[in-house]
Design a protein around this motif. Structure first.
Motif, PDB file in Angstrom:
ATOM      1  N   GLN A   1      10.570 -20.786  63.629  1.00 37.40           N
ATOM      2  CA  GLN A   1       9.825 -21.414  64.549  1.00 37.40           C
ATOM      3  C   GLN A   1      10.028 -20.404  65.883  1.00 37.40           C
ATOM      4  O   GLN A   1      11.102 -20.005  65.998  1.00 37.40           O
ATOM      5  CB  GLN A   1      10.389 -22.665  65.133  1.00 37.40           C
ATOM      6  CG  GLN A   1       9.439 -23.597  65.740  1.00 37.40           C
ATOM      7  CD  GLN A   1      10.094 -24.907  66.072  1.00 37.40           C
ATOM      8  OE1 GLN A   1      11.021 -25.280  66.010  1.00 37.40           O
ATOM      9  NE2 GLN A   1       9.087 -25.904  66.146  1.00 37.40           N
ATOM     10  N   LEU A   2       9.031 -20.031  66.381  1.00 33.01           N
ATOM     11  CA  LEU A   2       8.843 -19.075  67.522  1.00 33.01           C
ATOM     12  C   LEU A   2       8.189 -19.677  68.950  1.00 33.01           C
ATOM     13  O   LEU A   2       7.269 -20.207  68.718  1.00 33.01           O
ATOM     14  CB  LEU A   2       8.089 -17.845  67.003  1.00 33.01           C
ATOM     15  CG  LEU A   2       8.177 -16.725  68.148  1.00 33.01           C
ATOM     16  CD1 LEU A   2       9.406 -16.203  68.542  1.00 33.01           C
ATOM     17  CD2 LEU A   2       7.334 -15.610  67.615  1.00 33.01           C
ATOM     18  N   LEU A   3       8.899 -19.648  69.938  1.00 31.79           N
ATOM     19  CA  LEU A   3       8.390 -20.059  71.124  1.00 31.79           C
ATOM     20  C   LEU A   3       8.295 -18.648  72.057  1.00 31.79           C
ATOM     21  O   LEU A   3       9.239 -17.881  72.193  1.00 31.79           O
ATOM     22  CB  LEU A   3       9.488 -21.021  71.943  1.00 31.79           C
ATOM     23  CG  LEU A   3       9.023 -21.029  73.602  1.00 31.79           C
ATOM     24  CD1 LEU A   3       7.982 -21.796  73.659  1.00 31.79           C
ATOM     25  CD2 LEU A   3      10.417 -21.961  74.160  1.00 31.79           C
ATOM     26  N   VAL A   4       7.132 -18.369  72.239  1.00 33.14           N
ATOM     27  CA  VAL A   4       6.725 -17.232  73.257  1.00 33.14           C
ATOM     28  C   VAL A   4       6.311 -17.667  74.527  1.00 33.14           C
ATOM     29  O   VAL A   4       5.216 -18.588  74.752  1.00 33.14           O
ATOM     30  CB  VAL A   4       5.498 -16.515  72.604  1.00 33.14           C
ATOM     31  CG1 VAL A   4       4.966 -15.122  73.352  1.00 33.14           C
ATOM     32  CG2 VAL A   4       5.726 -16.048  70.930  1.00 33.14           C
TER      33      VAL A   4
ATOM     34  N   LEU B   1       3.860  -7.436  70.741  1.00 33.07           N
ATOM     35  CA  LEU B   1       3.749  -8.946  70.403  1.00 33.07           C
ATOM     36  C   LEU B   1       3.296  -8.971  69.180  1.00 33.07           C
ATOM     37  O   LEU B   1       4.037 -10.013  68.415  1.00 33.07           O
ATOM     38  CB  LEU B   1       2.827  -9.640  71.325  1.00 33.07           C
ATOM     39  CG  LEU B   1       2.302 -10.986  71.155  1.00 33.07           C
ATOM     40  CD1 LEU B   1       3.922 -11.841  71.238  1.00 33.07           C
ATOM     41  CD2 LEU B   1       1.414 -11.539  71.930  1.00 33.07           C
ATOM     42  N   GLY B   2       2.386  -8.357  68.609  1.00 28.31           N
ATOM     43  CA  GLY B   2       1.964  -8.590  67.205  1.00 28.31           C
ATOM     44  C   GLY B   2       2.979  -8.306  66.393  1.00 28.31           C
ATOM     45  O   GLY B   2       3.064  -8.978  65.177  1.00 28.31           O
ATOM     46  N   GLU B   3       3.625  -7.273  66.620  1.00 31.68           N
ATOM     47  CA  GLU B   3       4.832  -6.757  65.537  1.00 31.68           C
ATOM     48  C   GLU B   3       5.949  -7.881  65.526  1.00 31.68           C
ATOM     49  O   GLU B   3       6.501  -7.994  64.499  1.00 31.68           O
ATOM     50  CB  GLU B   3       5.400  -5.490  65.905  1.00 31.68           C
ATOM     51  CG  GLU B   3       6.490  -4.879  65.116  1.00 31.68           C
ATOM     52  CD  GLU B   3       6.973  -3.558  65.576  1.00 31.68           C
ATOM     53  OE1 GLU B   3       8.011  -3.289  65.562  1.00 31.68           O
ATOM     54  OE2 GLU B   3       6.134  -2.946  66.033  1.00 31.68           O
ATOM     55  N   SER B   4       6.340  -8.491  66.611  1.00 39.72           N
ATOM     56  CA  SER B   4       7.292  -9.452  66.615  1.00 39.72           C
ATOM     57  C   SER B   4       6.920 -10.503  65.966  1.00 39.72           C
ATOM     58  O   SER B   4       7.486 -11.320  65.360  1.00 39.72           O
ATOM     59  CB  SER B   4       7.600  -9.665  68.113  1.00 39.72           C
ATOM     60  OG  SER B   4       8.258  -8.651  68.742  1.00 39.72           O
ATOM     61  N   LEU B   5       5.469 -11.060  66.314  1.00 35.71           N
ATOM     62  CA  LEU B   5       5.074 -12.260  65.384  1.00 35.71           C
ATOM     63  C   LEU B   5       5.026 -12.056  64.060  1.00 35.71           C
ATOM     64  O   LEU B   5       5.168 -12.972  63.122  1.00 35.71           O
ATOM     65  CB  LEU B   5       3.754 -12.414  65.912  1.00 35.71           C
ATOM     66  CG  LEU B   5       3.455 -13.066  67.508  1.00 35.71           C
ATOM     67  CD1 LEU B   5       1.964 -12.971  67.895  1.00 35.71           C
ATOM     68  CD2 LEU B   5       3.866 -14.399  67.677  1.00 35.71           C
ATOM     69  N   ARG B   6       4.441 -10.868  63.736  1.00 34.11           N
ATOM     70  CA  ARG B   6       4.542 -10.559  62.085  1.00 34.11           C
ATOM     71  C   ARG B   6       5.799 -11.033  61.621  1.00 34.11           C
ATOM     72  O   ARG B   6       6.128 -11.308  60.609  1.00 34.11           O
ATOM     73  CB  ARG B   6       4.011  -9.265  61.781  1.00 34.11           C
ATOM     74  CG  ARG B   6       3.639  -8.926  60.586  1.00 34.11           C
ATOM     75  CD  ARG B   6       3.062  -7.667  60.069  1.00 34.11           C
ATOM     76  NE  ARG B   6       3.763  -6.599  61.029  1.00 34.11           N
ATOM     77  CZ  ARG B   6       5.039  -6.060  60.302  1.00 34.11           C
ATOM     78  NH1 ARG B   6       5.561  -6.286  59.416  1.00 34.11           N
ATOM     79  NH2 ARG B   6       5.373  -5.108  61.316  1.00 34.11           N
ATOM     80  N   PHE B   7       6.844 -10.080  62.280  1.00 37.89           N
ATOM     81  CA  PHE B   7       8.267 -10.099  61.950  1.00 37.89           C
ATOM     82  C   PHE B   7       8.711 -11.602  61.516  1.00 37.89           C
ATOM     83  O   PHE B   7       9.350 -11.800  60.769  1.00 37.89           O
ATOM     84  CB  PHE B   7       9.035  -9.335  62.670  1.00 37.89           C
ATOM     85  CG  PHE B   7      10.454  -9.239  61.957  1.00 37.89           C
ATOM     86  CD1 PHE B   7      10.894  -8.640  61.310  1.00 37.89           C
ATOM     87  CD2 PHE B   7      11.331 -10.072  63.103  1.00 37.89           C
ATOM     88  CE1 PHE B   7      12.445  -8.662  60.797  1.00 37.89           C
ATOM     89  CE2 PHE B   7      12.777  -9.984  62.779  1.00 37.89           C
ATOM     90  CZ  PHE B   7      13.372  -9.427  61.557  1.00 37.89           C
ATOM     91  N   VAL B   8       8.491 -12.429  62.660  1.00 42.08           N
ATOM     92  CA  VAL B   8       9.421 -13.669  62.713  1.00 42.08           C
ATOM     93  C   VAL B   8       8.474 -14.679  61.414  1.00 42.08           C
ATOM     94  O   VAL B   8       9.253 -15.435  60.955  1.00 42.08           O
ATOM     95  CB  VAL B   8       9.283 -14.268  64.043  1.00 42.08           C
ATOM     96  CG1 VAL B   8       9.835 -15.633  64.148  1.00 42.08           C
ATOM     97  CG2 VAL B   8      10.048 -13.046  64.963  1.00 42.08           C
ATOM     98  N   LEU B   9       7.280 -14.726  61.925  1.00 43.85           N
ATOM     99  CA  LEU B   9       6.389 -15.648  61.049  1.00 43.85           C
ATOM    100  C   LEU B   9       6.074 -15.335  59.568  1.00 43.85           C
ATOM    101  O   LEU B   9       5.463 -16.215  59.004  1.00 43.85           O
ATOM    102  CB  LEU B   9       5.156 -16.019  61.925  1.00 43.85           C
ATOM    103  CG  LEU B   9       5.295 -16.667  63.254  1.00 43.85           C
ATOM    104  CD1 LEU B   9       4.252 -16.748  64.145  1.00 43.85           C
ATOM    105  CD2 LEU B   9       6.211 -17.892  63.413  1.00 43.85           C
TER     106      LEU B   9
END
Length: 132
Positions: A37-40, A22-30
Motif C-alpha cells: 500500500q502506498l500513500l502519495v 514518481l513513476g519509478e517509485s510507483l513501479r517499484f512499490v506497486l
C-alpha cells in the motif's frame, strides 16, 4: 520506507522536484504481487509573491498537476486507487475520512493532491455582466 514489514509506505513529493521520480517509485512499490500500500502526498509551492519565483531552480510544472494522472497508469483497475484533492481546511474532514477508509480497505494506491494556496478556498462564480 519502501520495505516496511506491513507493506505500507508514504511518499511525499512536490511538483517541482519529486515528479521526475514518481513513476519509478510507483513501479517499484506497486509491482509484483498484492499486499503493498502506498500513500502519495503531492504538495505545490505557492507562487503568490514575486520572490517565490526565485526560490526554485526551475518553475513548477504546468497546472493542473500531472502527478495524479501519471499515477493512474500504475494500477490495474480504478478500484485499486483513490485520488483526492485537498483544498484546505473546509475539505479536511471529508478527505481524512476517504483516506482512512481506503487505507483500512487495503487500497493499493492513495494519492492526495494538496492544492496550492491560490487554488484553495475560493468561490467560483459564473456570472453574466451587462455593460453599457
Amino acid at each position: 520506507g519502501m520495505t516496511q514489514p506491513d507493506g505500507k509506505c508514504v511518499l511525499f513529493i512536490n511538483d517541482v522536484y519529486g515528479i521526475n521520480s514518481l513513476g519509478e517509485s510507483l513501479r517499484f512499490v506497486l509491482s509484483g504481487f498484492g499486499g503493498r500500500q502506498l500513500l502519495v502526498v503531492i504538495w505545490h509551492p505557492s507562487l503568490l509573491k514575486l520572490i517565490d519565483h526565485f526560490h526554485l531552480h526551475r518553475p513548477p510544472m504546468v497546472w493542473p498537476n500531472p502527478g495524479p494522472e501519471l499515477a493512474k497508469y500504475y494500477v490495474r483497475k480504478a478500484s485499486d486507487a483513490l485520488f483526492v484533492d485537498f483544498a484546505g481546511a473546509a475539505s479536511a474532514d471529508r478527505i481524512t475520512g476517504q483516506v482512512t477508509t481506503a487505507m483500512g480497505s487495503g487500497t493499493p494506491l492513495i494519492v492526495v493532491n494538496v492544492l496550492p494556496e491560490q487554488e484553495r478556498a475560493y468561490v467560483s462564480l459564473d456570472i453574466r455582466v451587462k455593460t453599457g
